[in-house]
Every structure is written in structure tokens, then in C-alpha cells.
Design an enzyme around this catalytic site. Structure first.
Site, PDB file in Angstrom:
ATOM      1  N   TYR A  52       0.836  -1.210   0.000  1.00 56.69           N
ATOM      2  CA  TYR A  52       0.000   0.000   0.000  1.00 56.69           C
ATOM      3  C   TYR A  52       0.870   1.259   0.000  1.00 56.69           C
ATOM      4  CZ  TYR A  52      -4.042  -3.002   0.970  1.00 56.69           C
ATOM      5  OH  TYR A  52      -5.024  -3.963   0.901  1.00 56.69           O
ATOM      6  N   SER A 148      -5.784 -13.968   1.264  1.00 54.54           N
ATOM      7  CA  SER A 148      -6.679 -12.997   0.635  1.00 54.54           C
ATOM      8  C   SER A 148      -6.871 -13.422  -0.812  1.00 54.54           C
ATOM      9  CB  SER A 148      -6.045 -11.602   0.729  1.00 54.54           C
ATOM     10  OG  SER A 148      -6.847 -10.648   0.077  1.00 54.54           O
ATOM     11  N   ASN A 149      -8.095 -13.319  -1.281  1.00 59.04           N
ATOM     12  CA  ASN A 149      -8.421 -13.589  -2.697  1.00 59.04           C
ATOM     13  C   ASN A 149      -8.092 -15.023  -3.111  1.00 59.04           C
ATOM     14  OD1 ASN A 149      -9.060 -10.714  -3.172  1.00 59.04           O
ATOM     15  ND2 ASN A 149      -6.850 -10.418  -2.972  1.00 59.04           N
ATOM     16  N   TRP A 216     -13.389  -6.545   1.203  1.00 57.34           N
ATOM     17  CA  TRP A 216     -12.712  -5.299   0.818  1.00 57.34           C
ATOM     18  C   TRP A 216     -13.488  -4.575  -0.278  1.00 57.34           C
ATOM     19  CZ3 TRP A 216     -10.670  -5.079  -4.219  1.00 57.34           C
ATOM     20  CH2 TRP A 216     -10.229  -6.254  -4.811  1.00 57.34           C
ATOM     21  N   SER A 217     -13.235  -3.267  -0.373  1.00 57.89           N
ATOM     22  CA  SER A 217     -13.974  -2.370  -1.279  1.00 57.89           C
ATOM     23  C   SER A 217     -15.491  -2.467  -1.078  1.00 57.89           C
ATOM     24  CB  SER A 217     -13.602  -2.635  -2.750  1.00 57.89           C
ATOM     25  OG  SER A 217     -12.304  -2.158  -3.043  1.00 57.89           O
ATOM     26  N   GLY A 226     -15.010   3.554  -8.500  1.00 49.69           N
ATOM     27  CA  GLY A 226     -15.891   4.530  -7.860  1.00 49.69           C
ATOM     28  C   GLY A 226     -16.952   3.873  -7.004  1.00 49.69           C
TER      29      GLY A 226
HETATM   30  N1  LIG Z   1      -7.021  -7.841  -0.156  1.00 50.35           N
HETATM   31  C1  LIG Z   1      -7.078  -7.118  -1.246  1.00 50.35           C
HETATM   32  O1  LIG Z   1      -6.747  -7.570  -2.352  1.00 50.35           O
HETATM   33  C2  LIG Z   1      -7.541  -5.690  -1.136  1.00 50.35           C
HETATM   34  C3  LIG Z   1      -7.752  -4.931  -2.293  1.00 50.35           C
HETATM   35  C4  LIG Z   1      -8.185  -3.621  -2.136  1.00 50.35           C
HETATM   36  C5  LIG Z   1      -8.396  -3.081  -0.868  1.00 50.35           C
HETATM   37  N2  LIG Z   1      -8.150  -3.831   0.237  1.00 50.35           N
HETATM   38  C6  LIG Z   1      -8.384  -3.295   1.598  1.00 50.35           C
HETATM   39  O2  LIG Z   1      -9.705  -2.844   1.653  1.00 50.35           O
HETATM   40  C7  LIG Z   1      -9.756  -1.482   2.063  1.00 50.35           C
HETATM   41  C8  LIG Z   1     -10.925  -0.838   1.405  1.00 50.35           C
HETATM   42  O3  LIG Z   1     -10.754  -0.780  -0.012  1.00 50.35           O
HETATM   43  P1  LIG Z   1     -11.317   0.480  -0.824  1.00 50.35           P
HETATM   44  O4  LIG Z   1     -10.655   1.704  -0.346  1.00 50.35           O
HETATM   45  O5  LIG Z   1     -11.259   0.139  -2.265  1.00 50.35           O
HETATM   46  O6  LIG Z   1     -12.830   0.433  -0.323  1.00 50.35           O
HETATM   47  P2  LIG Z   1     -14.028   1.414  -0.144  1.00 50.35           P
HETATM   48  O7  LIG Z   1     -14.157   1.707   1.314  1.00 50.35           O
HETATM   49  O8  LIG Z   1     -15.162   0.751  -0.833  1.00 50.35           O
HETATM   50  O9  LIG Z   1     -13.688   2.737  -0.941  1.00 50.35           O
HETATM   51  C9  LIG Z   1     -13.137   3.851  -0.305  1.00 50.35           C
HETATM   52  C10 LIG Z   1     -12.908   4.907  -1.322  1.00 50.35           C
HETATM   53  O10 LIG Z   1     -14.175   5.403  -1.787  1.00 50.35           O
HETATM   54  C11 LIG Z   1     -14.267   6.809  -1.543  1.00 50.35           C
HETATM   55  N3  LIG Z   1     -15.638   7.253  -1.276  1.00 50.35           N
HETATM   56  C12 LIG Z   1     -16.303   8.193  -1.950  1.00 50.35           C
HETATM   57  N4  LIG Z   1     -17.545   8.328  -1.517  1.00 50.35           N
HETATM   58  C13 LIG Z   1     -17.698   7.480  -0.507  1.00 50.35           C
HETATM   59  C14 LIG Z   1     -18.776   7.153   0.347  1.00 50.35           C
HETATM   60  N5  LIG Z   1     -19.991   7.729   0.257  1.00 50.35           N
HETATM   61  N6  LIG Z   1     -18.570   6.201   1.257  1.00 50.35           N
HETATM   62  C15 LIG Z   1     -17.390   5.603   1.369  1.00 50.35           C
HETATM   63  N7  LIG Z   1     -16.316   5.859   0.594  1.00 50.35           N
HETATM   64  C16 LIG Z   1     -16.484   6.795  -0.345  1.00 50.35           C
HETATM   65  C17 LIG Z   1     -13.320   7.031  -0.394  1.00 50.35           C
HETATM   66  O11 LIG Z   1     -12.961   8.394  -0.432  1.00 50.35           O
HETATM   67  P3  LIG Z   1     -12.738   9.206   0.924  1.00 50.35           P
HETATM   68  O12 LIG Z   1     -11.381   8.825   1.394  1.00 50.35           O
HETATM   69  O13 LIG Z   1     -12.821  10.610   0.442  1.00 50.35           O
HETATM   70  O14 LIG Z   1     -13.833   8.825   1.863  1.00 50.35           O
HETATM   71  C18 LIG Z   1     -12.184   6.093  -0.756  1.00 50.35           C
HETATM   72  O15 LIG Z   1     -11.365   6.640  -1.768  1.00 50.35           O
HETATM   73  C19 LIG Z   1      -8.387  -0.913   1.715  1.00 50.35           C
HETATM   74  O16 LIG Z   1      -8.019   0.173   2.538  1.00 50.35           O
HETATM   75  C20 LIG Z   1      -7.511  -2.103   1.976  1.00 50.35           C
HETATM   76  O17 LIG Z   1      -7.210  -2.167   3.362  1.00 50.35           O
HETATM   77  C21 LIG Z   1      -7.747  -5.134   0.115  1.00 50.35           C
END
Ligand SMILES: NC(=O)c1ccc[n+]([C@@H]2O[C@H](COP(=O)([O-])OP(=O)(O)OC[C@H]3O[C@@H](n4cnc5c(N)ncnc54)[C@H](OP(=O)(O)O)[C@@H]3O)[C@@H](O)[C@H]2O)c1
Length: 308
Positions: A52, A148-149, A216-217, A226
Site C-alpha cells: 500500500y 486474501s483472494n 474489501w472495497s 468509484g
Molecule cells: N485484499 C485485497 O486484495 C484488497 C484490495 C483492495 C483493498 N483492500 C483493503 O480494503 C480497504 C478498502 O478498499 P477500498 O478503499 O477500495 O474500499 P471502499 O471503502 O469501498 O472505498 C473507499 C474509497 O471510496 C471513496 N468514497 C467516496 N464516496 C464514498 C462514500 N460515500 N462512502 C465511502 N467511501 C467513499 C473514499 O474516499 P474518501 O477517502 O474521500 O472517503 C475512498 O477513496 C483498503 O483500505 C484495503 O485495506 C484489500
């Protein structure tokens, strides 16, 4: 905040996790606000990865900004991941051991509570993973392990050699990106894309083997394209349903997107990626909402999935 006791661990974990994938550009004060908001909301679980921000950058920002007292360190669960490198994936013993040392240095910690193998390396030699895990466990550098995955077959291969339980599988899941659940709901329907099993039954395998899934996500439409919340152009019925159900439960649509995942009896955790304290609070509020079956399936179909 709901807590779970992930089987095959001695952890008591919040069912909402703060992911730190997006903090590389935040200053120390912003990281402290973000982590403070999570702690105040009852979140005790933090998710990192060596990759990260590139080369442990997010772990380093976290370690620079956050100093735990011994009591606070005991109260939190720090998880990191290893295996994704620049242009290739690497589950070799040498890389796992080196990367964990680098993660600990970046985080300024002496142990990880959980280490996950990030994405399946097809060149994996499971005996090497087992040796690496034995060494990390014996030295006290890592207390619990997971993946993971990974598909059930990939986990079975590791489980033949690794002696520690593989307690977690972190996988992509949101209301709109839900093949993990949607395929099973539409099992055996010829001609229906949703019916295609893309993961060899990760959900059922996790429930049968006491593996905790981490989603995640949770707010992303698909793979980093998005969020669906507020996207009325593409997800109008879903946003109508989110708004109505949120109002009924006194939380925001963000909270309902969390509640949709935590409602599942598999006791999944939700890994947030937001960098905004307010969204952490909204998400945490969702952990306390118990959706009815009708609400859960309404959100599922409003997102465009089929109930055959
Ligand atoms: N194991 C894997 O392969 C893998 C892959 C990807 C991620 N991950 C983990 O999963 C976590 C989450 O992933 P992600 O960041 O893609 O997930 P997410 O929580 O679905 O997306 C967050 C992103 O969306 C934005 N966003 C915009 N509007 C939003 C709203 N209304 N509510 C929430 N978020 C909003 C956030 O911006 P703001 O910051 O402005 O709120 C941020 O950039 C990562 O931090 C990581 O730890 C793991």
C-alpha cells in the site's frame, strides 16, 4: 460496534476494519484523526499491506503518526499482507520473511496480530510458506495467519503444509460486486451470467471451515471504479433503497452498505478504505443495524442481481 471472535484465533475483533491503503498522502494529524475516529467508534482492527502506497509507504505513515501505549497496543489488532511485488507475486520464504521484517520496522511494532498472503502466487511452493510461517510464529513476529483472494483449492493446498490455522480470507465484496454471494443464489441457471461460479465456492468453504471472510472495497461499484453510493445515473433503484432503509434505521446509506455485509450469518468483517473520519463514523453505525431478510434481498435485487 459488533464484535466477533474469529474461529481459530484468540482475537476479539470489531466487525468493521479500518483499511489503510489510501493514507500515503495524509499528514500525521489526519492519520491520528482517522484512527482516533475508528477507535472512538469501537473499531479495533486495522488492515495494512506492504504494497500500500508502494514499498511499505502506508505502513510507514501509520508508524510515524501513531504511537501506541502498551495497553492500547494490546487492545488493537494490526494486520498486514505480503505477496504483491512490483510486476509479480511472490510467496517465497525469503520474500515473506524479509517483507514482514520491513513491515514491522515501518509500523514500528514488534509483532503483527495477523498476516495475510495477499493474492495467490501460482508459483507458490507451499512447503516454503509453511517454513516461513513456522519461523514467524516461533519468533513471535506474527500471531495469526490467513490469506486474501484465494479459492478453496488454493487454501487446501496451503493447509496441507501450513500447521497454523488459516483463519481469514479477505475478498472483494459489496452490494454491487457480489459474485461471492450472487452465484450461489442463482445456482445452476443455464444462460444466466450471475450463475457462473467465479471462485469455486469461497463462501460455503469459509463457513464449513470456520474461516472469517473480510470484505474489501465495500462501497466500490466494481474493481476501483468509484462508489455506488450517490451514483444515481447507474444505480438509481439501489440508491432509492439505500436512502429509504437508511432513514428507517436512522443511519446513512454508507451505514446500510456496511450492514448489508455484516447481516450475513457468516460473520464477515467489512474493510473500509475511507480517509474521512465522518465516513468511518457512518460506517461504524451500520455495524449496529440488523437488516431484515426483506431489506437485505431488496438491496440485492435493487443492485441489479437476479432472484431466479
Ligand atoms: N485484499 C485485497 O486484495 C484488497 C484490495 C483492495 C483493498 N483492500 C483493503 O480494503 C480497504 C478498502 O478498499 P477500498 O478503499 O477500495 O474500499 P471502499 O471503502 O469501498 O472505498 C473507499 C474509497 O471510496 C471513496 N468514497 C467516496 N464516496 C464514498 C462514500 N460515500 N462512502 C465511502 N467511501 C467513499 C473514499 O474516499 P474518501 O477517502 O474521500 O472517503 C475512498 O477513496 C483498503 O483500505 C484495503 O485495506 C484489500
Amino acid at each position: 460496534m459488533k464484535t466477533i471472535t474469529p474461529p481459530n484465533t484468540t482475537l476479539t475483533a470489531s466487525d468493521v476494519i479500518l483499511g489503510l491503503m489510501r493514507i500515503s498522502q495524509l499528514d500525521d494529524a489526519a492519520i491520528r484523526d482517522l484512527v482516533g475516529a475508528a477507535r472512538d467508534a469501537g473499531i479495533n482492527y486495522f488492515d495494512h499491506a506492504d504494497v500500500y502506497g508502494g514499498d511499505h509507504a502506508c505502513e510507514r505513515r501509520f508508524g510515524d503518526a501513531i504511537t501506541f501505549t502498551p495497553a492500547e497496543r494490546e487492545a488493537v489488532i494490526i494486520q498486514s499482507k505480503v505477496g504483491i511485488r512490483d510486476g509479480f507475486w511472490d510467496f517465497s520464504k525469503e520474500h515473506i520473511l524479509r517483507s514482514v521484517d520491513e513491515s514491522l520496522a515501518a509500523l514500528r511494532l514488534d509483532h503483527l496480530d495477523v498476516l495475510l498472503l495477499h493474492r495467490p502466487d501460482t508459483l507458490v511452493e507451499p512447503e516454503e510458506v509453511a517454513t516461513a510461517f513456522d519461523s514467524l510464529h516461533a519468533s513471535g513476529k506474527v500471531r495469526n495467519f490467513g490469506v486474501s483472494n484465494q479459492t478453496p483449492g488454493q487454501m487446501d493446498l496451503l493447509r496441507r503444509f501450513v500447521t497454523q490455522p488459516l483463519a481469514f480470507n479477505q475478498v472483494q465484496l459489496s452490494i454491487t460486486h457480489a459474485p461471492l454471494l450472487a452465484a450461489g443464489i442463482a445456482a445452476n441457471m443455464a444462460g444466466l451470467d450471475q450463475s457462473i461460479d467465479r471462485d469455486n465456492g469461497i463462501l460455503d468453504y469459509a463457513r464449513l471451515h470456520d474461516i472469517t471472510l473480510q470484505a474489501w472495497s465495500p462501497f466500490q461499484k466494481g474493481f476501483f471504479d468509484g462508489v455506488f453510493i450517490g451514483d444515481r445515473e447507474n444505480y438509481s433503484p439501489l440508491n432509492d433503497a439505500l436512502d429509504e432503509i437508511a432513514a428507517a434505521h436512522g443511519v446513512t446509506p454508507t451505514g446500510i452498505a456496511v450492514a448489508w455485509i455484516t447481516r450475513h450469518p457468516a460473520n464477515m468483517q467489512v474493510v473500509l478504505g475511507t480517509t474521512k473520519p465522518e465516513r468511518v463514523r457512518e460506517s461504524a453505525a451500520g455495524s449496529d443495524v440488523l437488516l431484515s431478510r426483506e431489506e437485505w434481498y431488496r438491496l440485492f435485487t435493487a443492485a441489479g442481481h437476479t432472484l431466479p
